[in-house]
Scaffold this motif. Structure first.
Motif, PDB file in Angstrom:
ATOM      1  N   THR A  14       0.828  -1.203   0.000  1.00  0.00           N
ATOM      2  CA  THR A  14       0.000   0.000   0.000  1.00  0.00           C
ATOM      3  C   THR A  14       0.865   1.257   0.000  1.00  0.00           C
ATOM      4  O   THR A  14       0.582   2.208  -0.739  1.00  0.00           O
ATOM      5  CB  THR A  14      -0.952   0.006   1.218  1.00  0.00           C
ATOM      6  N   LEU A  15       1.922   1.277   0.788  1.00  0.00           N
ATOM      7  CA  LEU A  15       2.821   2.435   0.819  1.00  0.00           C
ATOM      8  C   LEU A  15       3.508   2.646  -0.530  1.00  0.00           C
ATOM      9  O   LEU A  15       3.623   3.776  -1.012  1.00  0.00           O
ATOM     10  CB  LEU A  15       3.857   2.276   1.930  1.00  0.00           C
ATOM     11  N   ILE A  16       3.951   1.564  -1.163  1.00  0.00           N
ATOM     12  CA  ILE A  16       4.586   1.663  -2.482  1.00  0.00           C
ATOM     13  C   ILE A  16       3.576   2.173  -3.503  1.00  0.00           C
ATOM     14  O   ILE A  16       3.891   3.040  -4.328  1.00  0.00           O
ATOM     15  CB  ILE A  16       5.190   0.302  -2.899  1.00  0.00           C
ATOM     16  N   LEU A  22       1.120   8.925  -6.363  1.00  0.00           N
ATOM     17  CA  LEU A  22       1.495  10.327  -6.219  1.00  0.00           C
ATOM     18  C   LEU A  22       2.359  10.779  -7.400  1.00  0.00           C
ATOM     19  O   LEU A  22       2.110  11.823  -7.999  1.00  0.00           O
ATOM     20  CB  LEU A  22       2.226  10.560  -4.896  1.00  0.00           C
ATOM     21  N   VAL A  23       3.356   9.976  -7.753  1.00  0.00           N
ATOM     22  CA  VAL A  23       4.215  10.301  -8.887  1.00  0.00           C
ATOM     23  C   VAL A  23       3.393  10.355 -10.172  1.00  0.00           C
ATOM     24  O   VAL A  23       3.543  11.269 -10.999  1.00  0.00           O
ATOM     25  CB  VAL A  23       5.380   9.280  -9.001  1.00  0.00           C
ATOM     26  N   MET A  24       2.496   9.381 -10.357  1.00  0.00           N
ATOM     27  CA  MET A  24       1.666   9.344 -11.557  1.00  0.00           C
ATOM     28  C   MET A  24       0.772  10.582 -11.644  1.00  0.00           C
ATOM     29  O   MET A  24       0.650  11.200 -12.703  1.00  0.00           O
ATOM     30  CB  MET A  24       0.811   8.069 -11.555  1.00  0.00           C
ATOM     31  N   VAL A  49     -13.878  13.385  -9.393  1.00  0.00           N
ATOM     32  CA  VAL A  49     -14.473  12.323  -8.575  1.00  0.00           C
ATOM     33  C   VAL A  49     -14.077  10.951  -9.122  1.00  0.00           C
ATOM     34  O   VAL A  49     -13.720  10.043  -8.359  1.00  0.00           O
ATOM     35  CB  VAL A  49     -16.015  12.475  -8.511  1.00  0.00           C
ATOM     36  N   ALA A  50     -14.112  10.790 -10.451  1.00  0.00           N
ATOM     37  CA  ALA A  50     -13.760   9.506 -11.060  1.00  0.00           C
ATOM     38  C   ALA A  50     -12.301   9.150 -10.775  1.00  0.00           C
ATOM     39  O   ALA A  50     -11.988   7.997 -10.448  1.00  0.00           O
ATOM     40  CB  ALA A  50     -14.020   9.554 -12.567  1.00  0.00           C
ATOM     41  N   VAL A  51     -11.409  10.125 -10.882  1.00  0.00           N
ATOM     42  CA  VAL A  51      -9.992   9.859 -10.603  1.00  0.00           C
ATOM     43  C   VAL A  51      -9.809   9.483  -9.133  1.00  0.00           C
ATOM     44  O   VAL A  51      -9.084   8.536  -8.809  1.00  0.00           O
ATOM     45  CB  VAL A  51      -9.109  11.078 -10.980  1.00  0.00           C
ATOM     46  N   GLY A  52     -10.485  10.189  -8.240  1.00  0.00           N
ATOM     47  CA  GLY A  52     -10.402   9.848  -6.820  1.00  0.00           C
ATOM     48  C   GLY A  52     -10.888   8.435  -6.554  1.00  0.00           C
ATOM     49  O   GLY A  52     -10.286   7.688  -5.769  1.00  0.00           O
ATOM     50  N   SER A  53     -11.968   8.070  -7.211  1.00  0.00           N
ATOM     51  CA  SER A  53     -12.505   6.717  -7.051  1.00  0.00           C
ATOM     52  C   SER A  53     -11.523   5.672  -7.585  1.00  0.00           C
ATOM     53  O   SER A  53     -11.328   4.615  -6.968  1.00  0.00           O
ATOM     54  CB  SER A  53     -13.844   6.618  -7.787  1.00  0.00           C
ATOM     55  N   LEU A  54     -10.914   5.959  -8.722  1.00  0.00           N
ATOM     56  CA  LEU A  54      -9.928   5.021  -9.277  1.00  0.00           C
ATOM     57  C   LEU A  54      -8.723   4.865  -8.345  1.00  0.00           C
ATOM     58  O   LEU A  54      -8.229   3.751  -8.146  1.00  0.00           O
ATOM     59  CB  LEU A  54      -9.461   5.493 -10.654  1.00  0.00           C
ATOM     60  N   ILE A  55      -8.272   5.967  -7.778  1.00  0.00           N
ATOM     61  CA  ILE A  55      -7.141   5.896  -6.847  1.00  0.00           C
ATOM     62  C   ILE A  55      -7.516   5.046  -5.640  1.00  0.00           C
ATOM     63  O   ILE A  55      -6.740   4.189  -5.202  1.00  0.00           O
ATOM     64  CB  ILE A  55      -6.684   7.308  -6.430  1.00  0.00           C
ATOM     65  N   ALA A  56      -8.704   5.255  -5.105  1.00  0.00           N
ATOM     66  CA  ALA A  56      -9.154   4.453  -3.964  1.00  0.00           C
ATOM     67  C   ALA A  56      -9.243   2.975  -4.341  1.00  0.00           C
ATOM     68  O   ALA A  56      -8.864   2.108  -3.553  1.00  0.00           O
ATOM     69  CB  ALA A  56     -10.501   4.969  -3.462  1.00  0.00           C
ATOM     70  N   THR A  57      -9.714   2.697  -5.537  1.00  0.00           N
ATOM     71  CA  THR A  57      -9.826   1.307  -5.989  1.00  0.00           C
ATOM     72  C   THR A  57      -8.457   0.664  -6.118  1.00  0.00           C
ATOM     73  O   THR A  57      -8.257  -0.487  -5.725  1.00  0.00           O
ATOM     74  CB  THR A  57     -10.572   1.250  -7.339  1.00  0.00           C
ATOM     75  N   ILE A  58      -7.507   1.406  -6.656  1.00  0.00           N
ATOM     76  CA  ILE A  58      -6.146   0.867  -6.793  1.00  0.00           C
ATOM     77  C   ILE A  58      -5.570   0.534  -5.420  1.00  0.00           C
ATOM     78  O   ILE A  58      -4.949  -0.517  -5.230  1.00  0.00           O
ATOM     79  CB  ILE A  58      -5.226   1.874  -7.519  1.00  0.00           C
ATOM     80  N   LEU A  59      -5.788   1.416  -4.447  1.00  0.00           N
ATOM     81  CA  LEU A  59      -5.194   1.230  -3.126  1.00  0.00           C
ATOM     82  C   LEU A  59      -5.903   0.167  -2.291  1.00  0.00           C
ATOM     83  O   LEU A  59      -5.281  -0.442  -1.418  1.00  0.00           O
ATOM     84  CB  LEU A  59      -5.192   2.548  -2.352  1.00  0.00           C
ATOM     85  N   GLY A  68      -5.233   0.720 -13.278  1.00  0.00           N
ATOM     86  CA  GLY A  68      -5.764   1.985 -12.778  1.00  0.00           C
ATOM     87  C   GLY A  68      -5.153   3.184 -13.483  1.00  0.00           C
ATOM     88  O   GLY A  68      -5.843   4.158 -13.799  1.00  0.00           O
ATOM     89  N   THR A  69      -3.845   3.129 -13.740  1.00  0.00           N
ATOM     90  CA  THR A  69      -3.163   4.219 -14.442  1.00  0.00           C
ATOM     91  C   THR A  69      -3.697   4.368 -15.861  1.00  0.00           C
ATOM     92  O   THR A  69      -3.928   5.484 -16.330  1.00  0.00           O
ATOM     93  CB  THR A  69      -1.637   3.980 -14.458  1.00  0.00           C
ATOM     94  N   VAL A  70      -3.907   3.254 -16.536  1.00  0.00           N
ATOM     95  CA  VAL A  70      -4.475   3.304 -17.888  1.00  0.00           C
ATOM     96  C   VAL A  70      -5.874   3.932 -17.844  1.00  0.00           C
ATOM     97  O   VAL A  70      -6.220   4.760 -18.699  1.00  0.00           O
ATOM     98  CB  VAL A  70      -4.510   1.887 -18.521  1.00  0.00           C
ATOM     99  N   ALA A  71      -6.665   3.579 -16.842  1.00  0.00           N
ATOM    100  CA  ALA A  71      -8.014   4.154 -16.718  1.00  0.00           C
ATOM    101  C   ALA A  71      -7.934   5.664 -16.477  1.00  0.00           C
ATOM    102  O   ALA A  71      -8.696   6.439 -17.068  1.00  0.00           O
ATOM    103  CB  ALA A  71      -8.771   3.471 -15.577  1.00  0.00           C
ATOM    104  N   ILE A  72      -7.017   6.100 -15.622  1.00  0.00           N
ATOM    105  CA  ILE A  72      -6.873   7.537 -15.349  1.00  0.00           C
ATOM    106  C   ILE A  72      -6.405   8.272 -16.594  1.00  0.00           C
ATOM    107  O   ILE A  72      -6.936   9.336 -16.942  1.00  0.00           O
ATOM    108  CB  ILE A  72      -5.920   7.773 -14.157  1.00  0.00           C
TER     109      ILE A  72
END
Length: 176
Positions: A14-16, A22-24, A49-59, A68-72
């Protein structure tokens, strides 16, 4: 204490992922620009909102970082295309963006516009206080912007005859 922390929790993973995300996001915002994350239009809000949701899903799920990066990036490409089309086609801009609306015309409060936009008079008064309006006669106009922010255009004093460029209110709806 199993309900607080389980030894099988992927803390290091999760930390990685946090660092990679963050870098992405920094790279994406440098490529696309910060306006993609602003509150310019309802489309921009939906994107954020969609990007936030994708980030939460990835984590928090089994979705991979790459997926997730491709989706963003896909959302960002759609945002770029929509932005370019909005500049080219006015009808699309009208469909995606909110129109600014007048809430006060001079010292006159436009109650119908307030009601239509769901703004309580107390919120309007708070915005006037924030703008250091001491008297309603100081108000030239109050506008609910496309971003949802309330802008107060005011004179420096109630008896001021300062020039006012009407172009500032050119695209603002006067009545609902």
């Amino acid at each position: 204490m199993e309900w607080i922390y389980s030894t099988s929790d992927p803390i290091l993973e999760t930390l990685i992922l946090c660092i990679l995300i963050l870098v992405m996001i920094i790279i994406v915002s440098r490529i696309i620009g910060l306006t993609s994350f602003s509150r310019m239009t309802s489309y921009d809000f939906a994107f954020t909102v969609a990007v936030g949701s994708l980030i939460a899903t990835i984590l928090t799920s089994s979705t991979s970082f790459v997926h997730g990066t491709v989706a963003i990036f896909g959302l960002l490409i759609l945002t770029l295309i929509t932005s370019k089309l909005q500049r080219k086609f006015n009808f699309l801009n009208k469909a995606v963006a909110n129109d600014p609306i007048l809430l006060m015309d001079g010292n006159k409060i436009l109650h119908e516009n307030l009601e239509h936009e769901g703004i309580h008079i107390n919120h309007l008064m708070a915005k006037l206080r924030e703008a250091n309006v001491m008297n309603l006669d100081q108000v030239r106009a109050v506008v609910l912007e496309t971003t949802g922010e309330v802008t107060v255009l005011h004179k420096s004093s109630a008896d001021s005859n300062e020039p006012f460029d009407e172009i500032l209110l050119r695209d603002v709806k006067r009545k609902v």
